[in-house]
Design a protein around this motif. Structure first.
Motif, PDB file in Angstrom:
ATOM      1  N   CYS A   1      -1.763 -41.423 -84.008  1.00 60.19           N
ATOM      2  CA  CYS A   1      -0.484 -41.657 -83.522  1.00 60.19           C
ATOM      3  C   CYS A   1      -0.488 -40.684 -82.263  1.00 60.19           C
ATOM      4  O   CYS A   1      -0.615 -39.510 -82.276  1.00 60.19           O
ATOM      5  CB  CYS A   1       0.568 -41.100 -84.512  1.00 60.19           C
TER       6      CYS A   1
ATOM      7  N   ASN B   1       1.980 -39.893 -80.744  1.00 62.46           N
ATOM      8  CA  ASN B   1       3.276 -39.126 -80.567  1.00 62.46           C
ATOM      9  C   ASN B   1       3.403 -37.972 -81.273  1.00 62.46           C
ATOM     10  O   ASN B   1       3.435 -36.817 -80.797  1.00 62.46           O
ATOM     11  CB  ASN B   1       4.499 -39.916 -81.290  1.00 62.46           C
TER      12      ASN B   1
ATOM     13  N   LYS C   1       1.544 -45.722 -82.262  1.00 62.60           N
ATOM     14  CA  LYS C   1       2.746 -44.997 -82.687  1.00 62.60           C
ATOM     15  C   LYS C   1       2.733 -45.150 -84.125  1.00 62.60           C
ATOM     16  O   LYS C   1       3.183 -46.382 -84.519  1.00 62.60           O
ATOM     17  CB  LYS C   1       4.071 -45.172 -82.121  1.00 62.60           C
TER      18      LYS C   1
ATOM     19  N   HIS D   1      10.012 -40.828 -81.810  1.00 64.38           N
ATOM     20  CA  HIS D   1       9.708 -41.727 -80.853  1.00 64.38           C
ATOM     21  C   HIS D   1      10.194 -41.653 -79.574  1.00 64.38           C
ATOM     22  O   HIS D   1      11.289 -42.203 -79.339  1.00 64.38           O
ATOM     23  CB  HIS D   1      10.144 -43.141 -81.624  1.00 64.38           C
TER      24      HIS D   1
END
Lengths: 150, 150
Positions: free
Chosen positions: B99, B101, B138, B147
């Motif tokens: 991910c 993020n 993500k 996010h």
DNA sequence: ATTGCTGCAAAACGTTTGCACCTAT
DNA sequence: ATAGGTGCAAACGTTTTGCAGCAAT
């Protein structure tokens, strides 16, 4: 230099909030798109310095990330703690085979990898943005590749 | 600690020329195999320091590479300029979804990837030693993952 | 006895950041 | 006028290296 690429970069900067259109960014874009093959950010900085540009190292690094975000470049990592960039404007998507002996990089594209990646991401609840498939080994290029028998 | 792993490491050191069997190397091996999940070389060094080991940073770094060479560990790189290691002794081969993020790493294994890699390497005349398939995106884990809409 | 390994500290490496000035909006 | 961008140099974090002493072979 390249009108279509310029246009794409310009639109990217416009549409992303708080991004300004500056001559330095286009200078980096031109130099990056002219680079053949894979290059590190510092390679580009040095090359530009040699060509009497006075764009700073910081600007080069930041702009390369922007260019990767708008997909004019692809950011690659072959497991050696060095980010490499590659022109993504002229060419189609592909993956890499890296020789652990001599560093030679071969390219290939394999149909279906994209779909595999999409499927896995969907299954695991990820919003996919990309994938990388690297194969490591030793090439058989006698001229470049010292075959240590490790 | 683990007899079978010790045996493998010992044989690797014996068979590789000019490699000595030292207590420090086995100390690093034990600590590394005990680590859950992915870890950086420095993480392990700090952890060992906290456990009152006096193995040096240099020895930790060098030994981890040896352990990766004899496949007790796998060396991973997720494109963030940090080498991570992972126990490869207890578990089967697998790949990763990262991910962008929050840094969360999910794992998957996909049958056929190995075969695809073998085939491509053979076609291009490479002696394959491994491959890495990383998917970036993500995750949808609301608790960990901010996010940003980049 | 040889030569590889160790710990330590310092250096190296690619990359990021803090700052004061500048400039696109 | 505002806030984002710039160049510069210094800092950062990870990894590697040089060295003198040590220890496995």
């Amino acid at each position: 230099m390249n009108i279509e690429a310029q246009e794409r970069f310009r639109n990217f900067l416009k549409n992303a909030r708080n991004h300004r259109i500056t001559p330095e960014r286009f200078e980096v874009m031109d130099a990056a798109l002219q680079f053949e093959g894979h290059f590190g950010a510092d390679d580009l900085y040095i090359k530009m310095k040699n060509n009497h540009s006075n764009v700073s190292r910081a600007t080069v690094y930041k702009t390369l990330d922007l260019l990767a975000q708008c997909e004019l470049l692809t950011k690659r990592n072959f497991g050696d703690n060095l980010n490499r960039f590659e022109n993504n404007f002229f060419r189609s998507n592909h993956d890499h085979l890296v020789c652990k002996n001599c560093g030679k990089i071969a390219e290939f594209s394999h149909p279906g990898l994209r779909e595999v990646a999409n499927q896995i991401a969907a299954d695991l609840g990820f919003d996919i943005s990309g994938y990388s498939f690297n194969i490591f080994g030793k090439c058989k290029d006698g001229t470049k590749c010292r075959h240590t028998d490790e």
